[in-house]
Motif scaffolding. Structure first.
Motif, mmCIF file in Angstrom:
data_model
loop_
_atom_site.group_PDB
_atom_site.id
_atom_site.type_symbol
_atom_site.label_atom_id
_atom_site.label_comp_id
_atom_site.label_asym_id
_atom_site.label_seq_id
_atom_site.Cartn_x
_atom_site.Cartn_y
_atom_site.Cartn_z
ATOM 1 N N GLU A 289 5.670 17.103 -34.840
ATOM 2 C CA GLU A 289 5.701 17.413 -33.410
ATOM 3 C C GLU A 289 5.458 16.164 -32.579
ATOM 4 O O GLU A 289 5.335 16.239 -31.352
ATOM 5 C CB GLU A 289 4.631 18.445 -33.062
ATOM 6 C CG GLU A 289 4.797 19.797 -33.704
ATOM 7 C CD GLU A 289 3.648 20.726 -33.351
ATOM 8 O OE1 GLU A 289 3.843 21.572 -32.463
ATOM 9 O OE2 GLU A 289 2.564 20.592 -33.961
ATOM 10 N N ASN A 290 5.382 15.013 -33.219
ATOM 11 C CA ASN A 290 5.055 13.759 -32.544
ATOM 12 C C ASN A 290 6.202 13.356 -31.609
ATOM 13 O O ASN A 290 7.330 13.149 -32.068
ATOM 14 C CB ASN A 290 4.813 12.676 -33.593
ATOM 15 C CG ASN A 290 4.308 11.382 -33.000
ATOM 16 O OD1 ASN A 290 5.002 10.729 -32.240
ATOM 17 N ND2 ASN A 290 3.098 11.004 -33.384
ATOM 18 N N PRO A 291 5.958 13.246 -30.298
ATOM 19 C CA PRO A 291 7.054 12.927 -29.368
ATOM 20 C C PRO A 291 7.745 11.606 -29.667
ATOM 21 O O PRO A 291 8.964 11.499 -29.526
ATOM 22 C CB PRO A 291 6.350 12.896 -27.999
ATOM 23 C CG PRO A 291 5.125 13.729 -28.173
ATOM 24 C CD PRO A 291 4.684 13.508 -29.585
ATOM 25 N N THR A 292 6.971 10.590 -30.084
ATOM 26 C CA THR A 292 7.584 9.297 -30.372
ATOM 27 C C THR A 292 8.482 9.378 -31.605
ATOM 28 O O THR A 292 9.558 8.774 -31.642
ATOM 29 C CB THR A 292 6.499 8.232 -30.582
ATOM 30 O OG1 THR A 292 5.703 8.128 -29.390
ATOM 31 C CG2 THR A 292 7.106 6.880 -30.884
ATOM 32 N N VAL A 293 8.051 10.111 -32.621
ATOM 33 C CA VAL A 293 8.871 10.298 -33.816
ATOM 34 C C VAL A 293 10.180 10.997 -33.444
ATOM 35 O O VAL A 293 11.267 10.623 -33.906
ATOM 36 C CB VAL A 293 8.101 11.091 -34.883
ATOM 37 C CG1 VAL A 293 9.017 11.487 -36.036
ATOM 38 C CG2 VAL A 293 6.924 10.267 -35.407
ATOM 39 N N ILE A 294 10.088 12.015 -32.596
ATOM 40 C CA ILE A 294 11.291 12.726 -32.152
ATOM 41 C C ILE A 294 12.216 11.772 -31.407
ATOM 42 O O ILE A 294 13.432 11.736 -31.643
ATOM 43 C CB ILE A 294 10.911 13.926 -31.268
ATOM 44 C CG1 ILE A 294 10.141 14.973 -32.077
ATOM 45 C CG2 ILE A 294 12.155 14.551 -30.639
ATOM 46 C CD1 ILE A 294 9.580 16.111 -31.243
ATOM 47 N N GLU A 295 11.659 10.973 -30.503
ATOM 48 C CA GLU A 295 12.485 10.051 -29.730
ATOM 49 C C GLU A 295 13.157 9.015 -30.624
ATOM 50 O O GLU A 295 14.337 8.690 -30.431
ATOM 51 C CB GLU A 295 11.650 9.343 -28.660
ATOM 52 C CG GLU A 295 12.462 8.319 -27.875
ATOM 53 C CD GLU A 295 11.706 7.652 -26.742
ATOM 54 O OE1 GLU A 295 12.155 6.581 -26.292
ATOM 55 O OE2 GLU A 295 10.679 8.213 -26.303
ATOM 56 N N TYR A 296 12.411 8.485 -31.590
ATOM 57 C CA TYR A 296 12.989 7.474 -32.471
ATOM 58 C C TYR A 296 14.196 8.053 -33.210
ATOM 59 O O TYR A 296 15.259 7.422 -33.281
ATOM 60 C CB TYR A 296 11.948 6.970 -33.464
ATOM 61 C CG TYR A 296 12.461 5.871 -34.364
ATOM 62 C CD1 TYR A 296 12.415 4.534 -33.963
ATOM 63 C CD2 TYR A 296 13.004 6.160 -35.613
ATOM 64 C CE1 TYR A 296 12.898 3.524 -34.784
ATOM 65 C CE2 TYR A 296 13.495 5.156 -36.435
ATOM 66 C CZ TYR A 296 13.434 3.841 -36.018
ATOM 67 O OH TYR A 296 13.925 2.846 -36.834
ATOM 68 N N CYS A 297 14.047 9.247 -33.764
ATOM 69 C CA CYS A 297 15.166 9.877 -34.479
ATOM 70 C C CYS A 297 16.336 10.139 -33.542
ATOM 71 O O CYS A 297 17.505 9.950 -33.918
ATOM 72 C CB CYS A 297 14.703 11.176 -35.126
ATOM 73 S SG CYS A 297 13.535 10.967 -36.490
ATOM 74 N N TYR A 298 16.053 10.566 -32.317
ATOM 75 C CA TYR A 298 17.126 10.842 -31.369
ATOM 76 C C TYR A 298 17.854 9.562 -30.981
ATOM 77 O O TYR A 298 19.087 9.552 -30.847
ATOM 78 C CB TYR A 298 16.563 11.530 -30.124
ATOM 79 C CG TYR A 298 17.623 11.857 -29.096
ATOM 80 C CD1 TYR A 298 18.558 12.854 -29.335
ATOM 81 C CD2 TYR A 298 17.682 11.168 -27.886
ATOM 82 C CE1 TYR A 298 19.541 13.160 -28.402
ATOM 83 C CE2 TYR A 298 18.661 11.463 -26.954
ATOM 84 C CZ TYR A 298 19.588 12.453 -27.209
ATOM 85 O OH TYR A 298 20.556 12.740 -26.279
ATOM 86 N N ARG A 299 17.108 8.491 -30.791
ATOM 87 C CA ARG A 299 17.756 7.234 -30.418
ATOM 88 C C ARG A 299 18.650 6.718 -31.551
ATOM 89 O O ARG A 299 19.735 6.187 -31.297
ATOM 90 C CB ARG A 299 16.712 6.186 -30.027
ATOM 91 C CG ARG A 299 16.093 6.432 -28.651
ATOM 92 C CD ARG A 299 15.163 5.319 -28.235
ATOM 93 N NE ARG A 299 14.647 5.522 -26.888
ATOM 94 C CZ ARG A 299 15.265 5.168 -25.773
ATOM 95 N NH1 ARG A 299 16.442 4.570 -25.839
ATOM 96 N NH2 ARG A 299 14.725 5.379 -24.594
ATOM 97 N N ARG A 300 18.218 6.878 -32.782
ATOM 98 C CA ARG A 300 19.066 6.461 -33.903
ATOM 99 C C ARG A 300 20.198 7.457 -34.134
ATOM 100 O O ARG A 300 21.293 7.075 -34.555
ATOM 101 C CB ARG A 300 18.236 6.293 -35.170
ATOM 102 C CG ARG A 300 17.262 5.121 -35.097
ATOM 103 C CD ARG A 300 16.733 4.708 -36.449
ATOM 104 N NE ARG A 300 17.781 4.186 -37.331
ATOM 105 C CZ ARG A 300 17.534 3.682 -38.538
ATOM 106 N NH1 ARG A 300 16.287 3.627 -38.994
ATOM 107 N NH2 ARG A 300 18.522 3.234 -39.283
#
Length: 526
Positions: free
Chosen positions: A234-245
């Protein structure tokens, strides 16, 4: 693959540039970077703008139908009615009814709760073809549920066999990469004669956490090119990193930005992810539940904006990459004085905003998983001293559609309220010795004329004031203070207890039949 919507072209993120208040400073250098300003200000501006489409959210209460439905990757917790893609009847007198719902266009981690007509049901024994039988509620022993988590590699044999007429569901209908629910219903005229509504609650996609990849300095077996090594987060930064890649399946990059790793600094993302995971009152500081939308009407910035909202973050877009700065106090890295200002350039300083740009109260709603993901008000954020000083209330509504936790929503609301009341801004040009200052860093400017404040650098550029001078550094500054992120006292919301199953009267209470004898005038007895 069947039931996968078309991949739409990438749409650029909507990150607005910060306009300069300084004129005639010469050519701007190549090193330029900037981040957004405060959240309350952006909400005030949006209140006056035309209403955009609904933002990405962790909940979708409405059943989706038809072919033109956006592809979505569910991250964090989710609550959805699903995308209805297939009805079928089979068996003697067509007494068996099959339905298929897509929950996510990427594998999910679990399906934890199922609601039928608004009531949570329990599941019992596994049927060899139909899944687990419903054992509670009005439809006990009439409905079966089978979950396909997205890793299935063959079509469901029971659906293929029941296809009516044959060929409506074939061996090619695998749905590999899609999380789906198959529902079987046994017709019963008394108990199952009307349309039935389903709602599904669970945990979304496994995600790549670069902190768990030992090949890039982390600890663990996560590998970007192997989705089977990823884990729920649920980590927002982890979600963002995956979305950016970008999320890919079978080589199809269907959701996300497709950014190269060189534009996503590992150290910055690790720092941000660690901040999100810090313990605050027994739970992670920030968590996010979002359906990352890959539809043609959703820009990259729409998804990033909602993730940022969930952890008080600002996005840095610089020549060396993009990354989030999470909402916590930063270390002051430098102290500047008036002697560091370039005398050839004017200073633009504003200590106070206009009254129409201030708020003293923030309230709104968040999706509550414990109440079937319906919207619920979080604890209002306000400061009595500000209301008194302003002379009246100036309330701002901020909803948190991707934050399914009331205490976190209340903390974020207080952060955005406090952020709005640190009002000083400045545009300054400093000597070349400060060229190592970066966007997102906190500095102190102790000015005899303009006061002693802490600022965050929101934009930076190298400029040439004159042709024969070395490039100076132009800084855009926004006042900040550690007090912005002081955790407020949050009252835990009451636990909502849903009404139980209705118990109907089975017999009359205190009823007795009493015979009455009546005699007519003709001596007849009735």
């Amino acid at each position: 693959m069947p039931f996968l919507a078309p991949v739409f072209g990438a749409i650029g993120a909507a990150f607005g540039a910060i306009g300069s208040l300084i004129g005639g400073l010469g050519a701007i250098g190549q090193v330029v970077a900037g981040i957004g300003l405060n959240v309350a200000m952006s909400f005030l501006q949006k209140a006056l703008a035309p209403k955009p489409p609904a933002p990405p959210s962790g909940v979708d209460l409405d059943l989706q139908t038809g072919e033109n439905v956006d592809r979505v990757v569910r991250c964090g917790r989710y609550g959805v009615a699903g995308h209805f893609i297939y009805p079928n009847t089979s068996g003697p007198a067509n007494s068996l009814f099959q339905q298929v719902f897509v929950l996510s266009d990427f594998p999910i981690t679990s399906l934890d709760r199922i609601y039928i007509d608004g009531t949570e049901v329990t599941l019992g024994a596994e049927h060899p073809e139909r899944g687990r039988v419903v054992t509670s509620g009005d439809y006990a022993n009439l409905i079966w549920i089978k979950v396909l988590d997205g890793w299935q590699t063959e079509a469901d044999a029971a659906l293929v066999a029941a296809s009516n007429p044959g060929g409506r569901w074939t061996a090619d209908h695998v749905g590999y990469g899609q999380a789906m629910v198959i529902v079987w219903m046994q017709y019963d005229r008394e108990r199952l004669g009307n349309s039935v509504q389903f709602f599904f609650d669970g945990r979304g996609a496994p995600l790549y956490d670069l902190r768990k990849d030992s090949t890039i300095g982390g600890e663990g077996d996560h590998r970007w090119n192997d989705v089977t090594t990823w884990e729920y987060s649920e980590n927002p930064t982890v979600i963002e990193y995956c979305y950016r890649r970008g999320f890919s399946w079978n080589g199809d990059l269907f959701c996300g930005m497709g950014m190269p790793t060189s534009d996503l600094p590992i150290d910055k993302f690790v720092t941000a992810a660690n901040v999100d995971d810090e313990d605050v009152g027994g739970s992670p500081r920030y968590r996010c539940a979002i359906g990352l939308n890959a539809g043609p009407d959703t820009e990259f910035g729409d998804n990033i904006e909602q993730i940022n909202l969930a952890h008080g973050a600002r996005t840095v877009d610089a020549v060396d990459g993009s990354w989030p700065i999470v909402g916590v106090p930063q270390t002051v890295v430098a102290t500047l004085t008036d002697d560091d200002m370039m005398s050839e350039a004017d200073i633009e300083f504003q200590q106070l905003r206009g009254f129409d740009q201030l708020v003293n109260s923030v309230q709104g709603v968040y999706p509550d998983p414990d109440n079937q993901w319906s919207s619920k008000g979080y604890q209002r954020a306000f400061k009595a001293a500000l209301i008194t000083g302003d002379g009246r209330g100036r309330d701002l509504g901020i909803n948190f559609p991707v934050v399914p936790y009331g205490e976190q929503a209340a903390r974020l609301a207080m952060i955005y309220l406090s952020e709005n009341r640190y009002e000083a801004t400045a545009e300054v040009v400093v000597s070349p010795e400060w060229r190592n200052l970066k966007v997102g860093q906190w500095i102190r400017w102790n000015s005899a004329e303009n006061g002693d404040f802490i600022y965050e650098i929101t934009a930076r550029a190298l400029i040439a004031l004159e042709a024969d001078m070395p490039r100076a550094v132009r800084l855009s500054l926004q006042q900040r203070d550690p007090a912005i992120y002081t955790a407020p006292t949050v009252v835990s919301p009451p636990v909502v207890v849903l009404p139980g199953e209705a118990v109907y009267q089975q017999e009359l209470v205190d009823f007795a039949a009493v015979g009455v004898i009546g005699a007519g005038a003709n001596s007849l007895v009735y």
